[in-house]
Design a protein around this motif. Sequence first.
Motif, PDB file in Angstrom:
ATOM      1  N   CYS A  63       0.516  -1.296  -0.037  1.00 53.98           N
ATOM      2  CA  CYS A  63      -0.014   0.419   0.190  1.00 53.98           C
ATOM      3  C   CYS A  63       1.253   1.091  -0.295  1.00 53.98           C
ATOM      4  CB  CYS A  63      -1.155  -0.007   1.100  1.00 53.98           C
ATOM      5  SG  CYS A  63      -2.352   1.304   1.487  1.00 53.98           S
ATOM      6  N   SER A  64       0.734   1.710  -1.488  1.00 53.58           N
ATOM      7  CA  SER A  64       1.651   2.901  -1.186  1.00 53.58           C
ATOM      8  C   SER A  64       0.902   4.215  -0.979  1.00 53.58           C
ATOM      9  CB  SER A  64       2.337   3.307  -2.817  1.00 53.58           C
ATOM     10  OG  SER A  64       2.894   4.588  -3.065  1.00 53.58           O
ATOM     11  N   ALA A  65       1.168   4.889   0.259  1.00 49.80           N
ATOM     12  CA  ALA A  65       1.080   6.203   0.596  1.00 49.80           C
ATOM     13  C   ALA A  65       1.448   7.706   0.009  1.00 49.80           C
ATOM     14  CB  ALA A  65       0.845   6.041   2.267  1.00 49.80           C
ATOM     15  N   SER A  66       0.733   8.515   0.041  1.00 45.39           N
ATOM     16  CA  SER A  66       1.164   9.824  -0.495  1.00 45.39           C
ATOM     17  C   SER A  66       0.163  10.828  -0.086  1.00 45.39           C
ATOM     18  CB  SER A  66       1.326   9.972  -1.721  1.00 45.39           C
ATOM     19  OG  SER A  66       0.605   9.808  -2.734  1.00 45.39           O
ATOM     20  N   GLY A  67       0.427  12.559  -0.680  1.00 44.29           N
ATOM     21  CA  GLY A  67       0.099  13.209  -0.366  1.00 44.29           C
ATOM     22  C   GLY A  67      -0.634  13.490   1.292  1.00 44.29           C
ATOM     23  N   TYR A  68      -0.248  13.094   1.902  1.00 41.25           N
ATOM     24  CA  TYR A  68      -0.148  13.833   3.007  1.00 41.25           C
ATOM     25  C   TYR A  68       0.830  14.207   3.888  1.00 41.25           C
ATOM     26  CZ  TYR A  68       0.187   9.193   4.690  1.00 41.25           C
ATOM     27  OH  TYR A  68       0.650   7.585   4.906  1.00 41.25           O
ATOM     28  N   THR A  69       0.789  15.332   5.200  1.00 36.91           N
ATOM     29  CA  THR A  69       1.942  15.355   5.977  1.00 36.91           C
ATOM     30  C   THR A  69       1.690  15.726   7.330  1.00 36.91           C
ATOM     31  OG1 THR A  69       1.033  17.538   6.201  1.00 36.91           O
ATOM     32  CG2 THR A  69       2.444  17.339   4.443  1.00 36.91           C
ATOM     33  N   PHE A  70       0.321  14.806   7.653  1.00 36.08           N
ATOM     34  CA  PHE A  70       0.615  14.549   9.116  1.00 36.08           C
ATOM     35  C   PHE A  70       0.762  12.866   9.212  1.00 36.08           C
ATOM     36  CE2 PHE A  70      -3.377  11.906   7.949  1.00 36.08           C
ATOM     37  CZ  PHE A  70      -3.503  11.817   6.737  1.00 36.08           C
ATOM     38  N   SER A  71       0.635  12.677  10.680  1.00 34.79           N
ATOM     39  CA  SER A  71       0.477  11.414  11.451  1.00 34.79           C
ATOM     40  C   SER A  71       0.077  10.950  11.046  1.00 34.79           C
ATOM     41  CB  SER A  71       1.884  11.134  11.689  1.00 34.79           C
ATOM     42  OG  SER A  71       3.346  11.965  11.723  1.00 34.79           O
ATOM     43  N   PRO A  72      -0.549   9.616  10.957  1.00 32.66           N
ATOM     44  CA  PRO A  72      -1.540   9.179  10.872  1.00 32.66           C
ATOM     45  C   PRO A  72      -1.755   8.066  11.994  1.00 32.66           C
ATOM     46  CG  PRO A  72      -0.905   7.999   9.164  1.00 32.66           C
ATOM     47  CD  PRO A  72       0.321   9.159   9.509  1.00 32.66           C
ATOM     48  N   TYR A  73      -2.647   8.397  12.574  1.00 33.12           N
ATOM     49  CA  TYR A  73      -3.035   7.130  14.461  1.00 33.12           C
ATOM     50  C   TYR A  73      -2.483   5.851  13.572  1.00 33.12           C
ATOM     51  CZ  TYR A  73      -5.390   5.165  18.678  1.00 33.12           C
ATOM     52  OH  TYR A  73      -5.112   4.631  19.621  1.00 33.12           O
ATOM     53  N   ALA A  74      -3.140   5.363  12.688  1.00 32.38           N
ATOM     54  CA  ALA A  74      -3.949   4.143  12.392  1.00 32.38           C
ATOM     55  C   ALA A  74      -3.190   3.927  11.421  1.00 32.38           C
ATOM     56  CB  ALA A  74      -4.335   3.232  12.857  1.00 32.38           C
ATOM     57  N   MET A  75      -2.520   3.075  10.711  1.00 29.19           N
ATOM     58  CA  MET A  75      -2.810   1.777   9.161  1.00 29.19           C
ATOM     59  C   MET A  75      -3.066   0.901   8.840  1.00 29.19           C
ATOM     60  SD  MET A  75       0.775   3.657   7.816  1.00 29.19           S
ATOM     61  CE  MET A  75       0.096   3.306   6.101  1.00 29.19           C
ATOM     62  N   GLY A  76      -4.264   0.424   8.777  1.00 29.63           N
ATOM     63  CA  GLY A  76      -4.910  -0.836   8.808  1.00 29.63           C
ATOM     64  C   GLY A  76      -5.218  -1.108   7.047  1.00 29.63           C
ATOM     65  N   TRP A  77      -5.330  -2.932   7.353  1.00 22.58           N
ATOM     66  CA  TRP A  77      -6.040  -3.157   6.089  1.00 22.58           C
ATOM     67  C   TRP A  77      -6.806  -4.289   6.632  1.00 22.58           C
ATOM     68  CZ3 TRP A  77      -3.486  -4.139   1.316  1.00 22.58           C
ATOM     69  CH2 TRP A  77      -1.622  -3.480   1.486  1.00 22.58           C
ATOM     70  N   PHE A  78      -7.999  -3.780   4.874  1.00 16.12           N
ATOM     71  CA  PHE A  78      -9.677  -4.569   5.530  1.00 16.12           C
ATOM     72  C   PHE A  78      -9.576  -5.779   4.018  1.00 16.12           C
ATOM     73  CE2 PHE A  78     -11.572  -1.632   8.884  1.00 16.12           C
ATOM     74  CZ  PHE A  78     -10.561  -1.161   9.220  1.00 16.12           C
ATOM     75  N   ARG A  79     -10.709  -6.302   3.963  1.00 14.44           N
ATOM     76  CA  ARG A  79     -11.509  -7.186   3.215  1.00 14.44           C
ATOM     77  C   ARG A  79     -12.221  -7.145   3.016  1.00 14.44           C
ATOM     78  NH1 ARG A  79      -9.150 -12.873   4.675  1.00 14.44           N
ATOM     79  NH2 ARG A  79     -10.333 -13.415   6.206  1.00 14.44           N
ATOM     80  N   GLN A  80     -12.656  -6.997   1.640  1.00 16.55           N
ATOM     81  CA  GLN A  80     -14.437  -7.786   1.132  1.00 16.55           C
ATOM     82  C   GLN A  80     -14.730  -8.891   0.209  1.00 16.55           C
ATOM     83  OE1 GLN A  80     -16.700  -4.504   0.303  1.00 16.55           O
ATOM     84  NE2 GLN A  80     -18.572  -5.282   0.805  1.00 16.55           N
ATOM     85  N   ALA A  81     -15.590  -9.814   0.775  1.00 15.33           N
ATOM     86  CA  ALA A  81     -15.640 -10.889  -0.153  1.00 15.33           C
ATOM     87  C   ALA A  81     -16.450 -11.255  -0.995  1.00 15.33           C
ATOM     88  CB  ALA A  81     -15.849 -12.106   0.497  1.00 15.33           C
ATOM     89  N   PRO A  82     -17.042 -11.717  -1.387  1.00 17.52           N
ATOM     90  CA  PRO A  82     -18.808 -11.264  -2.527  1.00 17.52           C
ATOM     91  C   PRO A  82     -19.829 -10.997  -1.290  1.00 17.52           C
ATOM     92  CG  PRO A  82     -16.541 -12.610  -3.682  1.00 17.52           C
ATOM     93  CD  PRO A  82     -16.349 -12.504  -2.320  1.00 17.52           C
ATOM     94  N   GLY A  83     -20.557 -10.041  -1.723  1.00 19.50           N
ATOM     95  CA  GLY A  83     -21.880 -10.529  -0.926  1.00 19.50           C
ATOM     96  C   GLY A  83     -21.992 -10.535   0.889  1.00 19.50           C
ATOM     97  N   ALA A  99      10.888   4.972   5.882  1.00 18.41           N
ATOM     98  CA  ALA A  99       9.795   6.118   5.529  1.00 18.41           C
ATOM     99  C   ALA A  99       8.848   6.245   5.997  1.00 18.41           C
ATOM    100  CB  ALA A  99       9.756   6.209   4.051  1.00 18.41           C
ATOM    101  N   GLY A 100       7.856   4.872   5.679  1.00 21.64           N
ATOM    102  CA  GLY A 100       7.024   5.085   6.854  1.00 21.64           C
ATOM    103  C   GLY A 100       6.314   5.044   5.132  1.00 21.64           C
ATOM    104  N   HIS A 101       5.405   5.154   4.334  1.00 25.11           N
ATOM    105  CA  HIS A 101       5.262   5.897   2.778  1.00 25.11           C
ATOM    106  C   HIS A 101       4.661   3.961   2.224  1.00 25.11           C
ATOM    107  CE1 HIS A 101       6.027   9.831   2.924  1.00 25.11           C
ATOM    108  NE2 HIS A 101       7.556   9.525   2.480  1.00 25.11           N
ATOM    109  N   THR A 102       5.074   3.108   2.903  1.00 18.32           N
ATOM    110  CA  THR A 102       4.266   2.266   1.762  1.00 18.32           C
ATOM    111  C   THR A 102       4.974   0.305   3.374  1.00 18.32           C
ATOM    112  OG1 THR A 102       5.823   2.353   0.163  1.00 18.32           O
ATOM    113  CG2 THR A 102       4.949   0.049   0.122  1.00 18.32           C
TER     114      THR A 102
END
Length: 120
Positions: A22-42, A76-79
Amino acid sequence: QVQLVESGGGLVQAGGSLRLSCSASGYTFSPYAMGWFRQAPGKEREFVAGLLPGGGSARWYADSVEGRFTTSRDRAGHTMYLQMNDLKPEDTAVYYCALKRTKASTWSDWGQGTQVTVSS
């Protein structure tokens, strides 16, 4: 503007491995958390794994992936990465990364997702 771009999905046989990025860009704040989610069909989108960028080695996982999946972040915290081992057909889903800007906020920034398909 925050941009999150997932990559690394694909088709794999049961028991195999994949690593999502997950490549992250376009922000200067330090996020509190980063996460992964998933969605299966239905099904509804569900939490998979999370980490606290400012929290040392703090990680947490859904019970269904504990011991098989590992999330990490580059220096670097971007990926952010999701290493998925011993994949099962029930892991088939679109996987998304997300940011939580503060402890009190919701998961407010999302990527477009990457498809993971596990064949039996």
